[in-house]
Design a protein around this motif. Structure first.
Motif, short mmCIF file in Angstrom:
data_model
loop_
_atom_site.label_atom_id
_atom_site.label_comp_id
_atom_site.label_asym_id
_atom_site.label_seq_id
_atom_site.Cartn_x
_atom_site.Cartn_y
_atom_site.Cartn_z
N UNK A 165 0.83 -1.20 0.00
CA UNK A 165 0.00 0.00 0.00
C UNK A 165 0.87 1.25 0.00
N UNK A 166 1.94 1.24 0.78
CA UNK A 166 2.86 2.38 0.82
C UNK A 166 3.53 2.58 -0.55
N UNK A 167 3.99 1.48 -1.18
CA UNK A 167 4.60 1.58 -2.51
C UNK A 167 3.63 2.20 -3.50
N UNK A 168 2.40 1.73 -3.50
CA UNK A 168 1.38 2.27 -4.41
C UNK A 168 1.17 3.76 -4.13
N UNK A 169 1.21 4.15 -2.87
CA UNK A 169 1.08 5.56 -2.52
C UNK A 169 2.23 6.41 -3.02
N UNK A 170 3.38 5.77 -3.27
CA UNK A 170 4.54 6.46 -3.83
C UNK A 170 4.46 6.53 -5.35
N UNK A 171 3.40 5.96 -5.92
CA UNK A 171 3.25 5.94 -7.37
C UNK A 171 3.92 4.76 -8.04
N UNK A 172 4.36 3.79 -7.26
CA UNK A 172 5.02 2.60 -7.80
C UNK A 172 3.94 1.57 -8.15
N UNK A 173 3.94 1.13 -9.39
CA UNK A 173 2.95 0.17 -9.86
C UNK A 173 3.37 -1.23 -9.42
N UNK A 174 2.46 -1.92 -8.75
CA UNK A 174 2.73 -3.31 -8.37
C UNK A 174 2.52 -4.21 -9.58
N UNK A 175 3.47 -5.07 -9.86
CA UNK A 175 3.34 -6.02 -10.96
C UNK A 175 2.52 -7.22 -10.52
N UNK A 176 2.60 -7.53 -9.23
CA UNK A 176 1.73 -8.56 -8.65
C UNK A 176 1.29 -8.06 -7.29
N UNK A 177 0.01 -8.18 -7.04
CA UNK A 177 -0.57 -7.77 -5.76
C UNK A 177 -0.15 -8.76 -4.68
N UNK A 178 -0.22 -8.36 -3.41
CA UNK A 178 0.11 -9.29 -2.34
C UNK A 178 -0.69 -10.58 -2.45
N UNK A 179 0.03 -11.70 -2.35
CA UNK A 179 -0.64 -13.00 -2.41
C UNK A 179 0.20 -14.04 -1.68
N UNK A 180 -0.49 -15.09 -1.26
CA UNK A 180 0.18 -16.20 -0.58
C UNK A 180 0.79 -17.12 -1.64
N UNK A 181 2.05 -17.45 -1.45
CA UNK A 181 2.74 -18.36 -2.37
C UNK A 181 2.62 -19.79 -1.85
N UNK A 182 2.74 -20.78 -2.73
CA UNK A 182 2.59 -22.18 -2.31
C UNK A 182 3.56 -22.59 -1.20
N UNK A 183 4.70 -21.92 -1.10
CA UNK A 183 5.69 -22.28 -0.09
C UNK A 183 5.45 -21.55 1.24
N UNK A 184 4.32 -20.79 1.34
CA UNK A 184 3.91 -20.21 2.61
C UNK A 184 4.33 -18.78 2.86
N UNK A 185 4.85 -18.11 1.87
CA UNK A 185 5.28 -16.72 2.03
C UNK A 185 4.34 -15.80 1.27
N UNK A 186 3.99 -14.67 1.88
CA UNK A 186 3.16 -13.66 1.23
C UNK A 186 4.10 -12.69 0.52
N UNK A 187 3.86 -12.44 -0.78
CA UNK A 187 4.76 -11.59 -1.55
C UNK A 187 3.98 -10.65 -2.47
#
Length: 133
Positions: free
Chosen positions: A94-116
């Motif tokens: 959310x902070x990155x988006x507020x800086x005008x940085x476009x997210x290429x992938x939104x936050x999501x849970x990965x199969x190995x258990x990490x949110x990225x």
């Protein structure tokens, strides 16, 4: 048969060097948008600190000199992903988006258990934020 660990086994990656297309845009991106500490900057080099990690950004001319006689790959070489571990991926995204940085992938849970989530710098270098476990 056990493989003997080499001398790099106990080392740490503390710095990455990126070749950029637009040094002023890269300086703005890393210092003004990401909030990195500027350690050095001139007309060919930028060195910033993100936490315990140093990012060096160089012009293509300087990059060619660093790898000579090998050739640089084609831009925007999206073949590597640099990861920054954070406490809360969603709030940092959310902070990155507020800086005008476009997210290429939104936050999501990965199969190995990490949110990225991922984003790119002005030269197309890929960055990932990953939630600390």
């Amino acid at each position: 048969m056990a493989i003997e660990q080499g001398p790099l086994h106990h080392g740490s990656i503390t710095q990455v060097t990126l070749v950029c297309d637009d040094l002023p845009a890269s300086l703005h991106f890393y210092t003004e948008l990401l909030g990195a500490e500027e350690l050095y900057a001139d007309d060919a080099w930028i060195v910033v600190r993100l936490g315990d990690f140093v990012v060096t950004v160089v012009t293509e001319r300087e990059g060619r000199g660093l790898v000579s006689p090998t050739e640089l790959g084609e831009a925007p070489g999206r073949r590597a992903l640099l990861t920054i571990e954070v406490d809360d991926v969603d709030s940092v995204a959310e902070w990155l988006a507020g800086q005008g940085i476009v997210l290429l992938s939104e936050p999501s849970e990965r199969p190995w258990g990490t949110r990225t989530a991922t984003f790119a710098d002005p030269s197309g270098h890929l960055w990932e934020i990953a939630q600390a476990r």
